[in-house]
Design a protein around this motif. Structure first.
Motif, PDB file in Angstrom:
ATOM      1  N   ALA A   1      23.312  -6.137  20.631  1.00 34.41           N
ATOM      2  CA  ALA A   1      22.094  -6.304  19.834  1.00 34.41           C
ATOM      3  C   ALA A   1      22.231  -7.468  18.852  1.00 34.41           C
ATOM      4  O   ALA A   1      21.271  -8.205  18.606  1.00 34.41           O
ATOM      5  CB  ALA A   1      21.788  -5.016  19.077  1.00 34.41           C
ATOM      6  N   PHE A   2      23.437  -7.645  18.298  1.00 31.84           N
ATOM      7  CA  PHE A   2      23.652  -8.688  17.297  1.00 31.84           C
ATOM      8  C   PHE A   2      23.376 -10.075  17.864  1.00 31.84           C
ATOM      9  O   PHE A   2      22.956 -10.983  17.138  1.00 31.84           O
ATOM     10  CB  PHE A   2      25.089  -8.614  16.775  1.00 31.84           C
TER      11      PHE A   2
ATOM     12  N   VAL B   1       7.410  -1.709  18.747  1.00 30.57           N
ATOM     13  CA  VAL B   1       7.247  -2.924  19.541  1.00 30.57           C
ATOM     14  C   VAL B   1       7.708  -4.139  18.756  1.00 30.57           C
ATOM     15  O   VAL B   1       8.368  -5.039  19.295  1.00 30.57           O
ATOM     16  CB  VAL B   1       5.778  -3.081  19.979  1.00 30.57           C
ATOM     17  N   ALA B   2       7.388  -4.187  17.457  1.00 30.28           N
ATOM     18  CA  ALA B   2       7.742  -5.334  16.625  1.00 30.28           C
ATOM     19  C   ALA B   2       9.251  -5.520  16.521  1.00 30.28           C
ATOM     20  O   ALA B   2       9.744  -6.635  16.341  1.00 30.28           O
ATOM     21  CB  ALA B   2       7.137  -5.176  15.231  1.00 30.28           C
ATOM     22  N   ALA B   3      10.011  -4.417  16.660  1.00 30.71           N
ATOM     23  CA  ALA B   3      11.468  -4.499  16.547  1.00 30.71           C
ATOM     24  C   ALA B   3      12.137  -4.794  17.877  1.00 30.71           C
ATOM     25  O   ALA B   3      13.353  -4.701  18.001  1.00 30.71           O
ATOM     26  CB  ALA B   3      12.008  -3.200  15.969  1.00 30.71           C
TER      27      ALA B   3
ATOM     28  N   PHE C   1      16.713 -11.076   6.282  1.00 33.96           N
ATOM     29  CA  PHE C   1      17.264 -10.084   5.355  1.00 33.96           C
ATOM     30  C   PHE C   1      18.264 -10.744   4.392  1.00 33.96           C
ATOM     31  O   PHE C   1      18.214 -10.528   3.178  1.00 33.96           O
ATOM     32  CB  PHE C   1      17.949  -8.965   6.133  1.00 33.96           C
ATOM     33  N   THR C   2      19.173 -11.560   4.933  1.00 31.88           N
ATOM     34  CA  THR C   2      20.183 -12.177   4.067  1.00 31.88           C
ATOM     35  C   THR C   2      19.547 -13.188   3.123  1.00 31.88           C
ATOM     36  O   THR C   2      20.058 -13.411   2.023  1.00 31.88           O
ATOM     37  CB  THR C   2      21.284 -12.847   4.912  1.00 31.88           C
ATOM     38  N   ALA C   3      18.453 -13.818   3.545  1.00 33.20           N
ATOM     39  CA  ALA C   3      17.773 -14.777   2.677  1.00 33.20           C
ATOM     40  C   ALA C   3      17.189 -14.110   1.446  1.00 33.20           C
ATOM     41  O   ALA C   3      17.052 -14.738   0.390  1.00 33.20           O
ATOM     42  CB  ALA C   3      16.683 -15.506   3.454  1.00 33.20           C
TER      43      ALA C   3
ATOM     44  N   ALA D   1      17.254  -9.952  16.690  1.00 27.44           N
ATOM     45  CA  ALA D   1      18.150  -9.485  15.632  1.00 27.44           C
ATOM     46  C   ALA D   1      18.593 -10.638  14.740  1.00 27.44           C
ATOM     47  O   ALA D   1      18.648 -10.503  13.509  1.00 27.44           O
ATOM     48  CB  ALA D   1      19.363  -8.784  16.240  1.00 27.44           C
ATOM     49  N   GLN D   2      18.894 -11.784  15.336  1.00 28.46           N
ATOM     50  CA  GLN D   2      19.324 -12.931  14.535  1.00 28.46           C
ATOM     51  C   GLN D   2      18.242 -13.347  13.549  1.00 28.46           C
ATOM     52  O   GLN D   2      18.524 -13.675  12.392  1.00 28.46           O
ATOM     53  CB  GLN D   2      19.695 -14.091  15.456  1.00 28.46           C
ATOM     54  N   ALA D   3      16.985 -13.332  13.990  1.00 25.27           N
ATOM     55  CA  ALA D   3      15.883 -13.704  13.105  1.00 25.27           C
ATOM     56  C   ALA D   3      15.747 -12.704  11.965  1.00 25.27           C
ATOM     57  O   ALA D   3      15.549 -13.086  10.804  1.00 25.27           O
ATOM     58  CB  ALA D   3      14.585 -13.793  13.896  1.00 25.27           C
ATOM     59  N   ARG D   4      15.870 -11.431  12.271  1.00 23.95           N
ATOM     60  CA  ARG D   4      15.721 -10.399  11.247  1.00 23.95           C
ATOM     61  C   ARG D   4      16.909 -10.412  10.268  1.00 23.95           C
ATOM     62  O   ARG D   4      16.737 -10.217   9.064  1.00 23.95           O
ATOM     63  CB  ARG D   4      15.570  -9.020  11.884  1.00 23.95           C
TER      64      ARG D   4
END
Length: 257
Positions: A241-242, A206-208, A254-256, A247-250
């Motif tokens: 999805a991108f 659900v979180a994803a 991740f990149t941070a 997805a943008q938030a995740r």
């Protein structure tokens, strides 16, 4: 608790399907079959169910079909007994198809005995968490019957044809540890950890947001189409999805790191 043969509720994006005939080891009767089909249709029609926990009340997950109830129904029907049983099997199978084809990922929490058609119900799930005390067997030949509930397709898909034949053509019973080794179930946990482990998996789905829904769809569809078609679908799906906010938030998080 409701007297329904199978319970269904939704909370925080998680649907819970619960087999509820503990006095019959959750063997399915005609009422349970009808309820199974109703729930499958409801899952397909709702947009607030993002994951499903599939479990059972009592000491067994599912002992297959309720032979007593099915024999009584066949005896009371006007037509041939075999036609009555075929119609029941078709109704079960419709529910199986709808849940397998839905994008909603399903985790089963399995305890005690899983036998006969119970294997087919269990294998509708995408991940299966078993109690360390669970046991698995076919049992069809013991009563002169043949596989139903998708067992002839789902079991070889899970464990391979040779092992599926061993389980269906011999009295072999698998322990939970053996079931993990064979690939029949995903993992085995202590009995008192079963419910929490299944719930944790569903909560992660659900979180994803929709990512796991699309992942399930891609993997399930691959068996029925060409490699090229799967590649094209993957490209379209990851592109869509991108662009999603989730997805943008995740990706940003991740990149941070």
């Amino acid at each position: 608790m409701s007297n329904d043969a199978i319970l269904f509720e939704v909370s925080d994006g998680i649907g819970r399907i619960t087999l509820n005939r503990p006095d019959r080891l959750n063997a399915v009767d005609p009422d349970a079959i009808r309820r199974w089909n109703e729930i499958a249709h409801e899952v397909a029609e709702r947009d607030d169910v993002h994951a499903i926990v599939f479990d059972a009340v009592g000491r067994a997950f599912c002992a297959g079909g309720d032979l007593r109830a099915m024999s009584e129904l066949a005896a009371s029907s006007d037509g041939p007994a075999g036609a009555t049983i075929t119609a029941l099997a078709d109704e079960i199978h419709e529910g199986h198809r709808m849940l397998r084809d839905s994008g909603v990922p399903i985790v089963a929490a399995v305890q005690g005995v899983v036998a006969g058609g119970g294997l087919g119900f269990m294998l509708v799930a995408d991940l299966i968490v078993a109690s360390e005390q669970a046991v698995f067997q076919s049992g069809y030949a013991d009563v002169g019957l043949t596989p139903d509930c998708g067992v002839s397709w789902l079991l070889p898909e899970a464990v391979g044809q040779r092992r599926a034949l061993e389980l269906t053509l011999t009295p072999r019973r698998l322990s939970a540890a053996e079931a993990v080794e064979w690939g029949l179930v995903t993992e085995a946990v202590a009995p008192d950890a079963l419910a929490d482990r299944a719930l944790a998996i569903a909560q992660a789905w659900v979180a994803a947001s929709g990512a796991y829904r699309e992942a399930k769809r891609l993997v399930r569809a691959a068996a029925e189409r060409s490699f090229a078609a799967s590649l094209d679908d993957e490209a379209r799906t990851i592109g869509a999805a991108f662009e999603t906010p989730a997805a943008q938030a995740r990706i940003a998080a991740f990149t941070a790191r």
